[in-house]
Scaffold this motif. Structure first.
Motif, PDB file in Angstrom:
ATOM      1  N   ALA A  84      33.139 -34.437-129.243  1.00  0.00           N
ATOM      2  CA  ALA A  84      33.786 -33.324-130.246  1.00  0.00           C
ATOM      3  C   ALA A  84      33.201 -32.121-129.813  1.00  0.00           C
ATOM      4  N   LEU A  85      32.054 -31.694-129.558  1.00  0.00           N
ATOM      5  CA  LEU A  85      31.487 -30.410-129.113  1.00  0.00           C
ATOM      6  C   LEU A  85      32.080 -30.069-127.816  1.00  0.00           C
ATOM      7  N   ALA A  86      32.338 -31.208-126.991  1.00  0.00           N
ATOM      8  CA  ALA A  86      32.709 -30.700-125.516  1.00  0.00           C
ATOM      9  C   ALA A  86      34.087 -30.129-125.559  1.00  0.00           C
ATOM     10  N   ARG A  87      35.242 -30.873-126.551  1.00  0.00           N
ATOM     11  CA  ARG A  87      36.541 -30.443-126.757  1.00  0.00           C
ATOM     12  C   ARG A  87      36.428 -28.888-127.117  1.00  0.00           C
ATOM     13  N   ALA A  88      35.634 -28.805-128.175  1.00  0.00           N
ATOM     14  CA  ALA A  88      35.543 -27.731-129.130  1.00  0.00           C
ATOM     15  C   ALA A  88      35.292 -26.476-128.401  1.00  0.00           C
ATOM     16  N   LEU A  89      34.296 -26.630-127.486  1.00  0.00           N
ATOM     17  CA  LEU A  89      33.810 -25.546-126.502  1.00  0.00           C
ATOM     18  C   LEU A  89      34.316 -25.325-125.058  1.00  0.00           C
ATOM     19  N   GLY A  90      35.206 -26.510-125.000  1.00  0.00           N
ATOM     20  CA  GLY A  90      35.736 -26.383-123.420  1.00  0.00           C
ATOM     21  C   GLY A  90      34.624 -26.850-122.260  1.00  0.00           C
ATOM     22  N   LEU A  91      33.852 -27.764-122.671  1.00  0.00           N
ATOM     23  CA  LEU A  91      32.520 -28.169-121.814  1.00  0.00           C
ATOM     24  C   LEU A  91      33.033 -29.505-121.127  1.00  0.00           C
ATOM     25  N   GLU A  92      32.626 -29.876-120.242  1.00  0.00           N
ATOM     26  CA  GLU A  92      32.671 -31.154-119.660  1.00  0.00           C
ATOM     27  C   GLU A  92      31.404 -31.875-120.104  1.00  0.00           C
ATOM     28  N   LEU A  93      31.866 -33.283-120.360  1.00  0.00           N
ATOM     29  CA  LEU A  93      30.858 -34.150-120.967  1.00  0.00           C
ATOM     30  C   LEU A  93      30.189 -34.873-119.744  1.00  0.00           C
ATOM     31  N   ALA A  94      28.526 -34.509-119.493  1.00  0.00           N
ATOM     32  CA  ALA A  94      27.850 -34.711-118.398  1.00  0.00           C
ATOM     33  C   ALA A  94      27.636 -36.235-118.147  1.00  0.00           C
ATOM     34  N   GLU A  95      28.122 -37.066-117.139  1.00  0.00           N
ATOM     35  CA  GLU A  95      27.968 -38.403-117.023  1.00  0.00           C
ATOM     36  C   GLU A  95      26.606 -38.752-116.393  1.00  0.00           C
ATOM     37  N   THR A  96      26.073 -37.807-115.545  1.00  0.00           N
ATOM     38  CA  THR A  96      24.830 -37.649-114.846  1.00  0.00           C
ATOM     39  C   THR A  96      23.984 -36.635-115.253  1.00  0.00           C
ATOM     40  N   ASP A  97      22.689 -36.648-114.753  1.00  0.00           N
ATOM     41  CA  ASP A  97      21.649 -35.414-115.048  1.00  0.00           C
ATOM     42  C   ASP A  97      22.225 -34.137-114.666  1.00  0.00           C
ATOM     43  N   PRO A  98      22.377 -33.036-115.166  1.00  0.00           N
ATOM     44  CA  PRO A  98      23.087 -31.703-114.627  1.00  0.00           C
ATOM     45  C   PRO A  98      22.070 -31.539-113.537  1.00  0.00           C
ATOM     46  N   ALA A  99      22.551 -30.437-112.612  1.00  0.00           N
ATOM     47  CA  ALA A  99      22.069 -30.007-111.302  1.00  0.00           C
ATOM     48  C   ALA A  99      20.889 -29.283-111.639  1.00  0.00           C
ATOM     49  N   PRO A 100      19.870 -29.285-111.046  1.00  0.00           N
ATOM     50  CA  PRO A 100      18.628 -28.175-110.995  1.00  0.00           C
ATOM     51  C   PRO A 100      18.939 -26.885-111.250  1.00  0.00           C
ATOM     52  N   ASP A 101      18.146 -26.156-112.099  1.00  0.00           N
ATOM     53  CA  ASP A 101      18.215 -24.620-112.302  1.00  0.00           C
ATOM     54  C   ASP A 101      19.485 -24.623-113.418  1.00  0.00           C
ATOM     55  N   THR A 102      20.507 -25.403-113.523  1.00  0.00           N
ATOM     56  CA  THR A 102      21.459 -24.976-114.448  1.00  0.00           C
ATOM     57  C   THR A 102      21.289 -25.093-115.826  1.00  0.00           C
ATOM     58  N   TRP A 103      22.118 -24.665-116.823  1.00  0.00           N
ATOM     59  CA  TRP A 103      21.703 -24.526-118.049  1.00  0.00           C
ATOM     60  C   TRP A 103      23.048 -25.562-118.638  1.00  0.00           C
ATOM     61  N   HIS A 104      22.521 -26.487-119.861  1.00  0.00           N
ATOM     62  CA  HIS A 104      23.720 -27.235-120.385  1.00  0.00           C
ATOM     63  C   HIS A 104      23.090 -27.374-121.767  1.00  0.00           C
ATOM     64  N   LEU A 105      24.137 -27.902-122.617  1.00  0.00           N
ATOM     65  CA  LEU A 105      23.887 -27.999-123.993  1.00  0.00           C
ATOM     66  C   LEU A 105      23.299 -29.647-123.916  1.00  0.00           C
ATOM     67  N   ALA A 106      22.594 -29.901-124.992  1.00  0.00           N
ATOM     68  CA  ALA A 106      22.461 -31.541-125.260  1.00  0.00           C
ATOM     69  C   ALA A 106      22.423 -31.622-126.587  1.00  0.00           C
ATOM     70  N   VAL A 107      22.982 -32.902-126.701  1.00  0.00           N
ATOM     71  CA  VAL A 107      23.069 -33.442-128.329  1.00  0.00           C
ATOM     72  C   VAL A 107      21.809 -34.511-128.312  1.00  0.00           C
ATOM     73  N   THR A 108      20.887 -34.341-129.362  1.00  0.00           N
ATOM     74  CA  THR A 108      20.078 -35.325-129.335  1.00  0.00           C
ATOM     75  C   THR A 108      19.959 -35.929-130.754  1.00  0.00           C
ATOM     76  N   PRO A 109      19.381 -37.060-131.268  1.00  0.00           N
ATOM     77  CA  PRO A 109      19.372 -37.441-132.626  1.00  0.00           C
ATOM     78  C   PRO A 109      18.924 -36.431-133.543  1.00  0.00           C
ATOM     79  N   GLU A 110      18.337 -35.609-133.142  1.00  0.00           N
ATOM     80  CA  GLU A 110      17.512 -34.366-134.344  1.00  0.00           C
ATOM     81  C   GLU A 110      18.435 -33.239-134.285  1.00  0.00           C
ATOM     82  N   ARG A 111      19.150 -32.809-133.010  1.00  0.00           N
ATOM     83  CA  ARG A 111      19.555 -31.505-133.021  1.00  0.00           C
ATOM     84  C   ARG A 111      20.293 -31.197-131.913  1.00  0.00           C
ATOM     85  N   LEU A 112      20.939 -30.007-131.927  1.00  0.00           N
ATOM     86  CA  LEU A 112      21.715 -29.515-130.516  1.00  0.00           C
ATOM     87  C   LEU A 112      20.619 -28.635-129.828  1.00  0.00           C
ATOM     88  N   GLU A 113      20.544 -28.726-128.655  1.00  0.00           N
ATOM     89  CA  GLU A 113      19.812 -27.993-127.701  1.00  0.00           C
ATOM     90  C   GLU A 113      20.311 -27.273-126.652  1.00  0.00           C
TER      91      GLU A 113
END
Length: 262
Positions: free
Chosen positions: A29-58
């Motif tokens: 849902a956040l990917a659609r709202a923000l125009g992001l891609e949902l990562a199926e693998t670990d993001p590339a080194p030195d890049t920034w990304h959002l992460a949904v955890t059970p506790e919060r958004l990081e």
């Protein structure tokens, strides 16, 4: 409308990840709202990304030397300790915005909301605070933090006085007069030897500098019925070279106060 993500030197957030399968619907849902891609693998080194955890958004940076995650936390850390102890007499920010004993707290627009810490202090002191944030990723972090705070019984009342608006401050202020505007703009960082805390490194990388800060100050002066408060490093020049009416000093930062009441 100028967007922070368009600022030269700002990293582009392209992906959002989730730590567990249970979090995938929210990540989608956040990917659609923000125009992001949902990562199926670990993001590339030195890049920034959002992460949904059970506790919060990081907000995370990948890589072996990357700092820890950045997130909005109004219940823990310094705010969790300060919350029960916040008083208008002890808070320089309270004096700067004009909160006094026996006086109704002003309505405040925080035009550079960031992680919401100053806005939350004002809300604890009774102010109704509109938080303006134009970067969609930072706005998403704020929305997540406010939602979690609203579910905490001891924070719900203050969180209820905070209203998040995603938008450009100069444009929004032109149509919304208010009592007080506060500004805490990013400024060009020139001291390469200074150890900048984790959140500031993340903001500089993802958001970039607020190159239109002087223009936002002018819009704030037009919108505020009482005053504009600008948070500055203690040795920095006044924003846009415009001298304030007075200052509230601190150890590492100060508040420049511009009175607008006729």
């Amino acid at each position: 409308m100028k967007k922070r993500e368009a600022v030269k030197g700002a990293a582009l957030i392209k992906t959002i990840a989730c730590d567990s399968a249970a979090d995938r619907p929210r990540a989608e849902a956040l990917a659609r709202a923000l125009g992001l891609e949902l990562a199926e693998t670990d993001p590339a080194p030195d890049t920034w990304h959002l992460a949904v955890t059970p506790e919060r958004l990081e907000l995370r940076q990948c890589g072996p030397k990357a700092p820890g995650p950045v997130f909005v936390d109004l219940a823990g850390g310094r705010l969790g300790y300060r919350g029960p102890r916040v008083s208008a007499r002890k808070e320089p920010l309270a004096r700067a915005v004009g909160i006094k004993g026996g006086v109704i707290a002003p309505d405040v627009v925080d035009a550079t909301a960031g992680l919401g810490r100053d806005a939350f202090i004002l809300a604890l002191l009774g102010c109704k605070v509109t938080l303006l944030e134009r970067h969609p990723v930072i706005a998403a972090l704020l929305a997540d933090g406010l939602d979690r705070a609203a579910r905490e019984p001891e924070l719900a009342e203050a969180a209820g006085r905070m209203n998040l608006v995603r938008g450009d401050a100069a444009h929004w202020l032109a149509d919304h007069p208010c009592d007080v505007v506060t500004l805490d703009p990013m400024y060009p960082h020139r001291d390469k030897s200074a150890l900048v805390k984790k959140e500031m490194r993340a903001f500089r990388a993802v958001v970039g500098d607020d190159e239109d800060a002087a223009q936002v100050l002018e819009a704030s002066l037009q919108a505020a019925r009482e005053r504009v408060v600008v948070k500055r490093p203690v040795r920095a020049e006044p924003l846009g070279g415009q001298a304030p009416d007075f200052q509230i000093p601190g150890s590492s930062t100060r508040f420049d106060v511009y009175l607008t009441r006729p």
